[in-house]
Design an enzyme around this catalytic site. Structure first.
Site, PDB file in Angstrom:
ATOM      1  N   GLY A   1      77.951  21.547  19.845  1.00  0.00           N
ATOM      2  CA  GLY A   1      77.542  21.534  21.252  1.00  0.00           C
ATOM      3  C   GLY A   1      78.511  20.690  22.086  1.00  0.00           C
ATOM      4  O   GLY A   1      79.001  21.122  23.133  1.00  0.00           O
ATOM      5  N   HIS A   2      78.818  19.475  21.592  1.00  0.00           N
ATOM      6  CA  HIS A   2      79.768  18.616  22.315  1.00  0.00           C
ATOM      7  C   HIS A   2      81.145  19.272  22.385  1.00  0.00           C
ATOM      8  O   HIS A   2      81.833  19.196  23.413  1.00  0.00           O
ATOM      9  CB  HIS A   2      79.942  17.281  21.584  1.00  0.00           C
ATOM     10  CG  HIS A   2      78.721  16.423  21.526  1.00  0.00           C
ATOM     11  ND1 HIS A   2      78.050  16.180  20.364  1.00  0.00           N
ATOM     12  CD2 HIS A   2      78.060  15.746  22.502  1.00  0.00           C
ATOM     13  CE1 HIS A   2      77.029  15.371  20.606  1.00  0.00           C
ATOM     14  NE2 HIS A   2      77.001  15.104  21.893  1.00  0.00           N
TER      15      HIS A   2
END
Ligand code: PAF
Length: 282
Positions: free
Chosen positions: A36-37
């Site tokens: 996600g990051h």
């Protein structure tokens, strides 16, 4: 890639890049980076010349009984990932650098935190707004990227940027999910095998809601009832909230109100000791 832990050095570095005419994009994180990051960073890289990432587990956004001390950390690995993705700099201050002795100024929004996660995490958004304001002042980015997984946080930061005339473009990036639908989160690491499988009910209840709206259901109460039933089918899940609310104000749809526009369905549960959130636009 520069690794910087002092505020003075970080600001000097950003100023130098700005003087050279570079555009800066910023991705603030609390580390323990996952896909996600990395998606936020990849999006950032498309949007500006230089990507700056911060890794700071912000004590101001944790309540007294929350997981500040056990929050997962993996700095070496995180730095390798940032290097691989091509970040220009990573800012890794410690708590003393960000909140020195005598610190007493906080940034607080008056309305958006009175919904959803703000109700059970009373200091959370004050901590987020304060640290993000500080990070913006230190890193001086032109743009910053946030995930829609924390929809309320993204909404609040957009509001704060408008209210404080911060002149930073905020970019929101859709939720990144595991192949089976679980929204990616550093806290997924806390889940044991059976909790990991129970956690799929969050996404399933959102999908069910979406399906109901697609087949013509306009009554939020009926959709919420279905979602609660799905979540309550697992004894390990304790619902904090399941809400259908206005995308801009986050006000719950009122009694008798119909779903006649895109709305946000958001939920938070405790699964064992782990707090999980998820959301979807219906
Ligand atoms: O979303 C997060 O990881 C944090 O709330 C943030 C924005 C980095 C502030 O500490």
């Amino acid at each position: 890639m520069k690794i910087i832990s002092s505020i003075k050095e970080m600001t000097a570095h950003s100023e130098e890049l700005r003087r050279k005419g570079r555009t800066l994009v910023f991705v603030p994180t609390m580390g323990f980076l996952h896909k996600g990051h990395l998606t936020l960073m990849e999006e950032g890289k498309k949007q500006a010349d230089d990507l700056i990432v911060s890794i700071f587990v912000n004590p101001a956004q944790f309540g007294p009984n929350e997981d500040l001390d056990t929050y997962p950390r993996a700095l070496e690995r995180d730095l390798e990932l940032c290097e691989k993705i091509g970040a220009a700099a990573v800012f890794t201050p410690d708590a003393g650098e960000m909140y020195p002795e005598g610190f007493q100024t906080y940034v607080e929004l008056t309305r958006l935190p009175l919904h959803l996660c703000g109700l059970s995490r009373p200091v959370f958004f004050r901590g987020v707004a304060t640290v993000v304001t500080k990070l913006f002042n230190i890193v001086r980015p032109h743009k910053a990227v946030f995930g829609q997984k924390d929809f309320q946080q993204l909404t609040l930061i957009r509001q704060m940027v408008r209210d404080l005339s911060l002149n930073i473009e905020i970019i929101g990036v859709p939720i990144v999910r595991e192949a089976d639908g679980l929204a990616m989160s550093s806290r997924n690491k806390y889940l044991n095998e059976s909790e990991r499988s129970d956690a799929l009910l969050l996404h399933q209840s959102l999908l069910k809601a979406k399906e109901m709206v697609a087949s013509g259901e306009k009554n939020p109460a009926r959709i919420l009832e279905q979602a609660r039933q799905i979540l309550n089918s697992c004894p390990g899940i304790k619902i904090d909230y399941v809400s259908i609310c206005d995308i801009a104000t986050l006000d719950n749809l009122g009694e008798g109100e119909r779903i006649d526009r895109p709305v946000l369905m958001a939920l938070a549960v405790m699964l064992g000791k782990t707090r999980l959130i998820d959301n979807m636009i219906l």
